[in-house]
Motif scaffolding. Structure first.
Motif, PDB file in Angstrom:
ATOM      1  N   GLU A 176      56.559 -21.996 -16.167  1.00 18.17           N
ATOM      2  CA  GLU A 176      56.259 -23.488 -15.842  1.00 18.17           C
ATOM      3  C   GLU A 176      57.453 -24.404 -15.523  1.00 18.17           C
ATOM      4  O   GLU A 176      57.387 -25.365 -14.500  1.00 18.17           O
ATOM      5  CB  GLU A 176      55.751 -23.972 -17.249  1.00 18.17           C
ATOM      6  N   LYS A 177      58.682 -24.264 -16.133  1.00 16.02           N
ATOM      7  CA  LYS A 177      59.564 -25.138 -15.717  1.00 16.02           C
ATOM      8  C   LYS A 177      60.567 -24.649 -14.904  1.00 16.02           C
ATOM      9  O   LYS A 177      61.452 -25.443 -14.495  1.00 16.02           O
ATOM     10  CB  LYS A 177      60.257 -25.568 -16.963  1.00 16.02           C
ATOM     11  N   HIS A 178      60.584 -23.376 -14.824  1.00 11.55           N
ATOM     12  CA  HIS A 178      61.449 -22.474 -13.818  1.00 11.55           C
ATOM     13  C   HIS A 178      63.060 -23.026 -14.235  1.00 11.55           C
ATOM     14  O   HIS A 178      63.722 -23.122 -13.638  1.00 11.55           O
ATOM     15  CB  HIS A 178      61.505 -23.029 -12.197  1.00 11.55           C
ATOM     16  N   ASP A 179      63.137 -22.864 -15.686  1.00  7.70           N
ATOM     17  CA  ASP A 179      64.386 -23.006 -16.302  1.00  7.70           C
ATOM     18  C   ASP A 179      64.813 -21.760 -16.824  1.00  7.70           C
ATOM     19  O   ASP A 179      64.758 -21.597 -18.006  1.00  7.70           O
ATOM     20  CB  ASP A 179      64.379 -24.252 -17.421  1.00  7.70           C
ATOM     21  N   ILE A 180      65.761 -21.287 -16.038  1.00  4.65           N
ATOM     22  CA  ILE A 180      66.273 -20.051 -16.392  1.00  4.65           C
ATOM     23  C   ILE A 180      67.433 -20.197 -17.496  1.00  4.65           C
ATOM     24  O   ILE A 180      67.537 -19.472 -18.468  1.00  4.65           O
ATOM     25  CB  ILE A 180      66.820 -19.235 -15.191  1.00  4.65           C
ATOM     26  N   ALA A 181      68.096 -21.319 -17.380  1.00  8.71           N
ATOM     27  CA  ALA A 181      69.195 -21.674 -18.268  1.00  8.71           C
ATOM     28  C   ALA A 181      68.831 -21.696 -19.864  1.00  8.71           C
ATOM     29  O   ALA A 181      69.482 -20.893 -20.664  1.00  8.71           O
ATOM     30  CB  ALA A 181      69.788 -23.244 -18.005  1.00  8.71           C
ATOM     31  N   LYS A 182      67.692 -22.189 -20.306  1.00  7.56           N
ATOM     32  CA  LYS A 182      67.169 -22.046 -21.589  1.00  7.56           C
ATOM     33  C   LYS A 182      66.789 -20.816 -21.949  1.00  7.56           C
ATOM     34  O   LYS A 182      66.801 -20.072 -23.061  1.00  7.56           O
ATOM     35  CB  LYS A 182      65.960 -23.025 -21.835  1.00  7.56           C
ATOM     36  N   VAL A 183      66.283 -20.021 -20.931  1.00  5.78           N
ATOM     37  CA  VAL A 183      65.998 -18.635 -21.354  1.00  5.78           C
ATOM     38  C   VAL A 183      67.378 -17.933 -21.665  1.00  5.78           C
ATOM     39  O   VAL A 183      67.316 -17.054 -22.635  1.00  5.78           O
ATOM     40  CB  VAL A 183      65.441 -17.660 -20.287  1.00  5.78           C
ATOM     41  N   VAL A 184      68.206 -17.760 -20.838  1.00 11.65           N
ATOM     42  CA  VAL A 184      69.544 -17.519 -20.984  1.00 11.65           C
ATOM     43  C   VAL A 184      70.207 -17.787 -22.400  1.00 11.65           C
ATOM     44  O   VAL A 184      70.622 -17.012 -23.124  1.00 11.65           O
ATOM     45  CB  VAL A 184      70.661 -17.644 -19.901  1.00 11.65           C
ATOM     46  N   LEU A 185      70.125 -19.000 -22.774  1.00  6.31           N
ATOM     47  CA  LEU A 185      70.686 -19.469 -23.810  1.00  6.31           C
ATOM     48  C   LEU A 185      69.848 -18.943 -25.250  1.00  6.31           C
ATOM     49  O   LEU A 185      70.588 -18.667 -26.320  1.00  6.31           O
ATOM     50  CB  LEU A 185      70.484 -21.062 -24.067  1.00  6.31           C
ATOM     51  N   THR A 186      68.467 -18.851 -25.027  1.00  6.89           N
ATOM     52  CA  THR A 186      67.610 -18.299 -26.176  1.00  6.89           C
ATOM     53  C   THR A 186      67.888 -16.892 -26.295  1.00  6.89           C
ATOM     54  O   THR A 186      68.223 -16.529 -27.361  1.00  6.89           O
ATOM     55  CB  THR A 186      66.033 -18.316 -25.731  1.00  6.89           C
ATOM     56  N   VAL A 187      68.120 -16.013 -25.221  1.00 12.69           N
ATOM     57  CA  VAL A 187      68.399 -14.755 -25.416  1.00 12.69           C
ATOM     58  C   VAL A 187      70.106 -14.587 -26.050  1.00 12.69           C
ATOM     59  O   VAL A 187      70.040 -13.759 -26.763  1.00 12.69           O
ATOM     60  CB  VAL A 187      68.631 -14.090 -23.980  1.00 12.69           C
ATOM     61  N   MET A 188      70.912 -15.267 -25.430  1.00 10.13           N
ATOM     62  CA  MET A 188      72.192 -15.562 -26.058  1.00 10.13           C
ATOM     63  C   MET A 188      72.056 -15.545 -27.762  1.00 10.13           C
ATOM     64  O   MET A 188      72.815 -14.988 -28.299  1.00 10.13           O
ATOM     65  CB  MET A 188      73.352 -16.196 -25.389  1.00 10.13           C
ATOM     66  N   GLY A 189      71.466 -16.603 -28.046  1.00  9.37           N
ATOM     67  CA  GLY A 189      71.333 -17.095 -29.547  1.00  9.37           C
ATOM     68  C   GLY A 189      70.641 -15.893 -30.297  1.00  9.37           C
ATOM     69  O   GLY A 189      71.184 -15.586 -31.422  1.00  9.37           O
ATOM     70  N   PHE A 190      69.608 -15.303 -29.782  1.00 13.81           N
ATOM     71  CA  PHE A 190      69.011 -14.308 -30.325  1.00 13.81           C
ATOM     72  C   PHE A 190      70.046 -12.899 -30.646  1.00 13.81           C
ATOM     73  O   PHE A 190      70.012 -12.201 -31.461  1.00 13.81           O
ATOM     74  CB  PHE A 190      67.554 -13.614 -29.497  1.00 13.81           C
ATOM     75  N   CYS A 191      70.946 -12.621 -29.717  1.00 11.08           N
ATOM     76  CA  CYS A 191      71.923 -11.591 -29.809  1.00 11.08           C
ATOM     77  C   CYS A 191      72.969 -11.962 -30.763  1.00 11.08           C
ATOM     78  O   CYS A 191      73.102 -11.137 -31.517  1.00 11.08           O
ATOM     79  CB  CYS A 191      72.554 -11.511 -28.266  1.00 11.08           C
ATOM     80  N   VAL A 192      73.326 -13.172 -30.853  1.00  5.19           N
ATOM     81  CA  VAL A 192      74.054 -13.710 -32.002  1.00  5.19           C
ATOM     82  C   VAL A 192      73.535 -13.470 -33.396  1.00  5.19           C
ATOM     83  O   VAL A 192      73.849 -12.829 -34.317  1.00  5.19           O
ATOM     84  CB  VAL A 192      74.570 -15.087 -31.869  1.00  5.19           C
ATOM     85  N   TRP A 193      71.993 -13.955 -33.274  1.00  5.95           N
ATOM     86  CA  TRP A 193      71.489 -13.644 -34.747  1.00  5.95           C
ATOM     87  C   TRP A 193      71.202 -12.357 -35.000  1.00  5.95           C
ATOM     88  O   TRP A 193      71.488 -11.751 -36.118  1.00  5.95           O
ATOM     89  CB  TRP A 193      70.213 -14.547 -34.551  1.00  5.95           C
ATOM     90  N   ALA A 194      71.101 -11.488 -34.016  1.00  4.16           N
ATOM     91  CA  ALA A 194      70.854 -10.007 -34.162  1.00  4.16           C
ATOM     92  C   ALA A 194      72.293  -9.292 -34.545  1.00  4.16           C
ATOM     93  O   ALA A 194      72.187  -8.518 -35.614  1.00  4.16           O
ATOM     94  CB  ALA A 194      70.326  -9.210 -32.872  1.00  4.16           C
ATOM     95  N   TRP A 195      73.210  -9.644 -34.124  1.00  5.50           N
ATOM     96  CA  TRP A 195      74.513  -9.090 -34.494  1.00  5.50           C
ATOM     97  C   TRP A 195      74.910  -9.609 -35.958  1.00  5.50           C
ATOM     98  O   TRP A 195      75.319  -8.619 -36.543  1.00  5.50           O
ATOM     99  CB  TRP A 195      75.520  -9.578 -33.391  1.00  5.50           C
ATOM    100  N   CYS A 196      74.532 -10.704 -36.363  1.00  5.90           N
ATOM    101  CA  CYS A 196      74.731 -11.327 -37.859  1.00  5.90           C
ATOM    102  C   CYS A 196      74.070 -10.643 -38.522  1.00  5.90           C
ATOM    103  O   CYS A 196      74.429 -10.009 -39.692  1.00  5.90           O
ATOM    104  CB  CYS A 196      74.458 -12.739 -37.830  1.00  5.90           C
ATOM    105  N   PHE A 197      72.703 -10.546 -38.232  1.00  4.33           N
ATOM    106  CA  PHE A 197      71.704  -9.803 -39.128  1.00  4.33           C
ATOM    107  C   PHE A 197      72.357  -8.233 -39.349  1.00  4.33           C
ATOM    108  O   PHE A 197      72.341  -7.550 -40.551  1.00  4.33           O
ATOM    109  CB  PHE A 197      70.384  -9.589 -38.578  1.00  4.33           C
TER     110      PHE A 197
END
Length: 144
Positions: free
Chosen positions: A89-110
């Motif tokens: 809808e928004k063609h906003d790749i930056a938010k997707v990249v930030l979300t994926v990076m945030g999930f990777c950090v969370w998964a690493w902590c987990f």
């Protein structure tokens, strides 16, 4: 562990009487501590210093070792849907990249945390995700 367990170490049975004498001698005056630790283990599914302290303070620790996979799965599914929304809808790749990076950090902590520290991480993540969804994501999605 619960079969014929009275809650007292002194009532425990060993197939070899010598083993019981050696164990009791090794435990010495710490019998009450061992009894309490076993009770924490039975109630919560694990025994850590923090859980024993909570137990001593009267905190209900039943099921403390149980992970709520449904809750965290819902958070992951919601974040994936947000990523799809931002791309489609928004063609906003930056938010997707930030979300994926945030999930990777969370998964690493987990993965790096001890099992008894993972459960609070999941609980906090679920609460932050719910607040984020209610206060930020839904209003943004509803904007024209």
């Amino acid at each position: 562990l619960l079969t014929d367990f009275t809650g007292k170490m002194e009532d425990a049975r060993c197939t070899v009487e010598r083993d019981k004498r050696l164990i009791m001698a090794d435990v010495g005056k710490d019998v009450d501590f061992v009894d309490e630790t076993i009770q924490v283990l039975i109630n919560s599914g694990m025994s850590t210093r923090e859980l024993r302290q909570a137990y001593e303070l009267g905190v209900d620790i039943r099921g403390a070792a149980k992970m709520n996979w449904a809750g965290i799965s819902a958070v992951v599914a919601w974040r994936i849907s947000i990523c799809i929304f931002h791309v489609m809808e928004k063609h906003d790749i930056a938010k997707v990249v930030l979300t994926v990076m945030g999930f990777c950090v969370w998964a690493w902590c987990f993965v790096k945390l001890r099992a008894d520290k993972r459960i609070p991480l999941v609980v906090v993540t679920e609460k932050i995700a719910a607040l984020t969804m209610l206060l930020i994501e839904i209003p943004i999605a509803l904007m024209p």
